[in-house]
Design a protein around this motif. Structure first.
Motif, PDB file in Angstrom:
ATOM      1  N   ALA A  71       0.840  -1.207   0.000  1.00 14.34           N
ATOM      2  CA  ALA A  71       0.000   0.000   0.000  1.00 14.34           C
ATOM      3  C   ALA A  71       0.869   1.250   0.000  1.00 14.34           C
ATOM      4  N   ALA A  72       1.925   1.254   0.815  1.00 12.58           N
ATOM      5  CA  ALA A  72       2.828   2.405   0.857  1.00 12.58           C
ATOM      6  C   ALA A  72       3.508   2.611  -0.493  1.00 12.58           C
ATOM      7  N   ALA A  76       3.395   6.023  -3.382  1.00 13.62           N
ATOM      8  CA  ALA A  76       4.521   6.735  -3.993  1.00 13.62           C
ATOM      9  C   ALA A  76       4.399   6.854  -5.507  1.00 13.62           C
ATOM     10  N   LEU A  77       3.552   6.025  -6.114  1.00  9.44           N
ATOM     11  CA  LEU A  77       3.443   6.032  -7.570  1.00  9.44           C
ATOM     12  C   LEU A  77       2.474   7.126  -8.022  1.00  9.44           C
ATOM     13  N   PRO A  78       2.834   7.901  -9.049  1.00  5.96           N
ATOM     14  CA  PRO A  78       1.981   9.026  -9.485  1.00  5.96           C
ATOM     15  C   PRO A  78       0.641   8.548 -10.026  1.00  5.96           C
ATOM     16  N   ALA A 132       6.214   7.757   1.609  1.00  2.14           N
ATOM     17  CA  ALA A 132       5.770   7.640   0.219  1.00  2.14           C
ATOM     18  C   ALA A 132       4.988   8.865  -0.218  1.00  2.14           C
ATOM     19  N   PHE A 133       4.277   9.486   0.720  1.00  4.66           N
ATOM     20  CA  PHE A 133       3.540  10.707   0.385  1.00  4.66           C
ATOM     21  C   PHE A 133       4.511  11.810  -0.020  1.00  4.66           C
ATOM     22  N   GLY A 139       6.576  14.171  -7.127  1.00  2.00           N
ATOM     23  CA  GLY A 139       6.261  13.824  -8.502  1.00  2.00           C
ATOM     24  C   GLY A 139       6.538  12.388  -8.854  1.00  2.00           C
ATOM     25  N   GLY A 140       6.984  11.583  -7.877  1.00  2.00           N
ATOM     26  CA  GLY A 140       7.303  10.181  -8.119  1.00  2.00           C
ATOM     27  C   GLY A 140       8.791   9.918  -7.946  1.00  2.00           C
ATOM     28  N   PHE A 141       9.167   8.649  -8.005  1.00  2.00           N
ATOM     29  CA  PHE A 141      10.560   8.272  -7.785  1.00  2.00           C
ATOM     30  C   PHE A 141      11.512   8.952  -8.763  1.00  2.00           C
ATOM     31  N   GLY A 142      11.065   9.135  -9.985  1.00  2.00           N
ATOM     32  CA  GLY A 142      11.947   9.736 -10.991  1.00  2.00           C
ATOM     33  C   GLY A 142      12.203  11.209 -10.799  1.00  2.00           C
TER      34      GLY A 142
END
Length: 268
Positions: A71-72, A76-78, A132-133, A139-142
């Motif tokens: 869930a976490a 984190a994913l957009p 993750a928030f 904007g995401g990991f990238g």
């Protein structure tokens, strides 16, 4: 302890009778609202499946932990879709959280190891969602390297959230080290003895933002922010929500500590 032997092949009714006693259902603080609304209605079916698969209560708790971590990750994913998926997963986690205790009570294997894994699951899930928030707000990991300020906000949120959660455990350890038995789980023990603090605590019931820091509520707030951002275009609502949650957890933490110190929870 030996496995419960009421029935070689338990039914859902058996599991409800043995796994959901009044001593569990009527606890003042330990049951999340989802248990009353739907969790305890669904969990016996999961418990029945776990028993037939030969799973131990601790194994079910590890599954609960894994669901929380996934869930976490989805937080984190957009995109709003992943945020909504996180809400679904946190609700599933709460149902499994009910099931592990039912397995333990049926098998007669309740103990400190299971309690430890359960706390580990909740604490890490909520802290990872907060982290993750911050990644989502960036904007995401990238985008982390270009938006370190937002991941820093996420790290701060996770740290403060954990500090707020650990306060209750500090009460338990402080009483034990002080030679006192565990505090009674009763409203009169938790009630502040200082009138001003008591009034503020009663007022907080009408704006219960202190509940925002459980996985279900936290994921829901994040999903709502993501959905609004999807309609208006951008990420500003998500970012302002993160800042607002940091402020809220500071206020909640200060109130939590004040309420404990002014109550009977640390007194004989």
């Amino acid at each position: 302890m030996t496995e419960h032997t009421t029935s070689a092949r338990p039914t859902v009714a058996d599991i409800r009778r043995v796994g959901q006693p009044d001593s569990i259902r009527k606890r003042r603080n330990a049951e999340h609202w989802t248990a009353d609304v739907y969790g305890r209605r669904i969990s016996p079916y999961l418990t029945l499946g776990a028993l037939r698969l030969g799973m131990s209560a601790n194994a079910v708790t590890w599954v609960m932990l894994a669901i929380g971590w996934v869930a976490a990750l989805t937080v984190a994913l957009p995109g709003w879709g992943f945020a909504v998926l996180a809400v679904v997963l946190t609700h599933l986690q709460m149902v499994v959280d009910s099931s592990d205790g039912e397995v333990a009570r049926w098998r007669g294997t309740s103990g400190p190891v299971g309690i430890f894994i359960d706390k580990l699951a909740h604490y890490t899930t909520e802290a990872l969602i907060a982290l993750a928030f911050g990644v989502r707000a960036a904007g995401g990991f990238g985008e982390i390297s270009d938006n370190l300020a937002w991941t820093t906000w996420g790290g701060l949120f996770a740290t403060l959230l954990l500090l707020n959660k650990v306060v209750n455990d500090l009460v338990v350890s402080s009483r034990a080290q002080g030679g006192l038995p565990p505090a009674k789980d009763a409203a009169e023990v938790a009630a502040p003895r200082v009138s001003g603090v008591a009034r503020l605590r009663r007022a907080a019931r009408f704006v219960p933002f202190h509940r925002l820091f459980h996985a279900v509520e936290l994921a829901t707030v994040i999903a709502l922010a993501a959905i609004i951002d999807a309609f208006v275009g951008g990420i500003d609502v998500t970012r302002w929500t993160l800042i607002g949650l940091v402020v809220a957890v500071v206020v909640t933490g200060l109130g939590h500590v004040t309420a404990i110190l002014s109550s009977s929870r640390l007194r004989a």
